[in-house]
Motif scaffolding. Structure first.
Motif, mmCIF file in Angstrom:
data_model
loop_
_atom_site.group_PDB
_atom_site.id
_atom_site.type_symbol
_atom_site.label_atom_id
_atom_site.label_comp_id
_atom_site.label_asym_id
_atom_site.label_seq_id
_atom_site.Cartn_x
_atom_site.Cartn_y
_atom_site.Cartn_z
ATOM 1 N N CYS A 57 -2.395 3.699 2.005
ATOM 2 C CA CYS A 57 -3.441 2.838 1.466
ATOM 3 C C CYS A 57 -4.794 3.546 1.657
ATOM 4 N N CYS A 60 -6.609 1.631 5.082
ATOM 5 C CA CYS A 60 -5.862 1.738 6.659
ATOM 6 C C CYS A 60 -4.855 2.751 6.793
ATOM 7 N N THR A 62 -1.804 3.025 5.855
ATOM 8 C CA THR A 62 -0.351 2.794 5.872
ATOM 9 C C THR A 62 0.440 3.011 4.736
ATOM 10 N N CYS A 69 -3.056 -1.659 0.516
ATOM 11 C CA CYS A 69 -1.606 -2.274 1.095
ATOM 12 C C CYS A 69 -1.907 -3.704 0.970
ATOM 13 N N CYS A 72 -4.705 -4.803 3.698
ATOM 14 C CA CYS A 72 -6.090 -4.606 3.283
ATOM 15 C C CYS A 72 -6.584 -5.704 2.499
HETATM 16 ZN ZN LIG Z 1 -4.437 -1.053 4.220
#
Ligand SMILES: [Zn+2]
Length: 197
Positions: A57, A60, A62, A69, A72
């Motif tokens: 992402c 963030c 991830t 993601c 977010c």
């Molecule tokens: Zn994210």
């Protein structure tokens, strides 16, 4: 050594995975070879899909299939709180409790100088940029291991000059404890009862 070099190579490949020793690797390979056409095809397709679709992402860090993601890009999440975790699996553990409705920041590991992991190998700079952009609170949700403690104190030094409230997970994380193995109730209490860092 097996009579087939390819099978031996596959066993060795599985042995590189966490928690898989030679016996487990052999069991997996025999299982696959019992019906190679369908089992190996399914596994190959699943691996190829992950390899081509999954990335990080952009906000963030991830694992995600889109630029951002699902967390977010969810307008119902509270951007005023950013929860810092080491790995995507820690994010999943906290998410499963439902106790946190803010956003996350995935470091991508923990500081471990002996393994060659310094601040530059993690997303520390991006965390500082995000903290400057003004969430009210940064929650350090790291495990209780030596590396996690060192990482937390490094991050606190980085974040302290910024106008952001820094908190940590509360009681309930046993010394040496890993976040992902905590039972959901303990983790929920730790998130809800977070304390000033
Ligand atoms: Zn994210």
């Amino acid at each position: 050594m097996f009579s087939s070099n390819s099978i031996d190579g596959l066993i060795r490949a599985f042995m590189t995975l966490p928690g898989i020793g030679r016996r487990s690797a052999e069991r997996i390979v025999y299982h696959l070879m019992a019906d190679p056409h369908s089992r190996i095809t399914a596994l190959t397709e699943a691996l190829t899909k992950v390899d081509s679709r999954v990335r990080r992402c952009a906000q963030c860090n991830t694992l995600a299939e889109e630029e951002l993601c699902p967390i977010c890009s969810d307008p119902r999440r509270d951007p005023g709180k950013v929860c810092v975790v080491a790995e995507p699996r820690d994010l999943e553990a906290i998410e499963a409790t439902g106790a946190f409705r803010g956003l996350y920041h995935v470091l991508g590991g923990l500081l471990s100088p002996l393994d060659g992991v310094g601040p530059r190998e993690l997303t520390c700079d991006r965390l500082v940029e995000r903290a400057k952009a003004g969430p009210g609170e940064v929650v350090l949700a790291l495990s209780a291991t030596v590396e996690a403690e060192a990482t937390a104190s490094y991050l606190m030094d980085l974040l302290k000059p910024l106008p952001v409230r820094i908190t940590r997970l509360a009681r309930g994380i046993p010394a040496g404890g890993s976040l992902e193995f905590l039972d959901p109730r303990t983790l929920t209490q730790a998130v809800a009862g977070r304390v000033e860092a």
